[in-house]
Design an enzyme around this catalytic site. Structure first.
Site: not given
Ligand code: NAD
Length: 366
Positions: A251, A255, A227, A195, A146
């Protein structure tokens, strides 16, 4: 201890839920013999109305001079509020982004707790939920995808977009230390999510986290691919204590974790910098649809105040007293409308704050 706190009531339900959090804080510090000094700061729509901008430089300086910031929520209904006729940099949310940046808040903490009493709100099956779960998602907030370089250009006649994911070892080290420190106050387990089978940034992440782990021999560290973590959150959420991860993964996972608790009005959050300073706020927004109706659940803000006591002031016992009082209120069947279920008693925002404060005074929380 003297606690100097900047308070941002904000917009919508913000002033109502902050009023209840202050009520609970007041009785807690009184019970434990501390002193609280609040300084009110305007931000968001309230600041636009009073000062023409969502956050003034003076407001930032005031907040910086305190030990912590306790916030309600900011913003209005984008379809009807005049604040959203303004250019983006003058809208309510711009104030929050500016505050986070000015305070250097790089670590975002979002607990996802499912209380046994609120199992009905959880979308997962009974056998997966077990006795409920209690995890803390720790997300890096100022680096990664980001904040990396980005551009869109034509390459060989094709529009091509590039976003870069960059982390340096210092950025990883400082958040990893925070995660291990926080795990030390909990069940002493860190799950670092990356990852690393694909990304260089994740391989560096893993290497630095392992280095930091050597200074915390009593904390158990495991690594998990992002994942797999997304799957495990709905397959076996009870396995997690602290989840440590970079900005974008955090992020998404935070959620997901908050959705599986099923009750937005219960979820607190904190954003920390490299001192003890923190910004504490509920995970939800300003809920303009229920503002001023005594319908808002103040518990997320009250639990954010408990996080403030624990992480900025190291007042663990005081924080636990608030958390136990919240637990007690739920056990006795008191509910705001958003978490109401059959056989329970519905109460408004103010009454919920009163009940939690009463349980602390009665010593039930102690
Ligand atoms: P929201 O979280 O405000 O509301 C979503 C739904 O949840 C609504 O139905 C609302 O009534 C309900 N809800 C939220 N908090 C509740 C509580 N404590 N008790 C009971 N019910 C609750 O999200 P939204 O409607 O998308 O956003 C409203 C405004 O809040 C927007 O202006 C948005 O930008 C802003 N916002 C602010 C923050 C922040 O201050 N950090 C975060 C998210 C959204």
């Amino acid at each position: 201890m003297r606690l100097n706190i900047a308070v941002i009531p904000g917009d919508g339900i913000g002033p109502e839920i902050v009023r209840e959090a202050k009520k609970v804080l007041d009785v807690t510090v009184e019970q434990f013999g501390h002193e609280l000094i609040y300084t009110e700061v305007l931000m968001g729509g309230a600041s636009i109305d009073a000062c023409g901008v969502p956050l003034t430089d003076e407001a930032i300086e005031t907040a910086k001079a305190k030990d912590a910031v306790l916030m309600g929520s900011i913003g209005g209904d984008a379809a009807t509020s005049p604040w959203y006729q303004l250019p983006p940099h003058l809208r309510p949310e711009a104030g929050l982004l500016k505050l986070r940046k000015s305070l250097g808040l790089f670590a975002n903490l979002r607990p996802a707790v499912l209380y046994g009493e609120l199992k009905g709100a959880c979308p997962l099956k009974e056998e997966i939920i077990g006795d409920g779960f209690d995890m803390m998602i720790m997300r890096e907030l100022t680096g990664g995808l980001y904040f990396g370089e980005r551009r869109t250009e034509e390459v060989d006649g094709l529009l091509t977009a590039v976003d870069t994911l960059t982390y340096n070892e210092n950025e990883i080290r400082r958040i990893a230390k925070r995660a291990f420190d926080i795990a030390g106050k909990r069940r002493k387990k860190v799950c670092s999510v990356d990852k690393a089978n694909v990304l260089d940034s994740s391989r560096l992440w893993r290497k630095i986290v392992e280095e930091v782990a050597k200074d915390y021999p009593d904390i158990m560290l495991e690594h998990m691919l992002v994942d797999n973590c997304a799957m495990q959150l709905v397959k076996n959420p009870g396995q997690f204590d602290v989840i440590l991860t970079e900005n974008m993964f955090g992020d998404i996972l935070s959620d997901e974790a908050s959705m599986v608790t099923g009750s937005i009005g219960m979820l607190s959050s904190a954003s920390l910098n490299d001192t003890k300073f923190g910004l504490y706020e509920p995970s939800h927004g300003s809920a303009p649809d229920i503002a001023g109706k005594d319908l808002a659940n103040p518990i997320a803000t009250i639990l954010s105040a408990a996080m403030m006591l624990r992480f900025t002031f190291d007042l663990d016992e005081e924080a636990a007293a608030i958390e136990r009082a919240v637990q007690q209120v739920l056990t006795e069947g008191w509910r705001t409308a958003d978490i109401m279920s059959e056989g329970c008693t519905q109460v408004g925002t103010r009454k919920m704050g009163d009940l939690i404060a009463e349980f602390i005074i009665k010593g039930v929380g102690l």
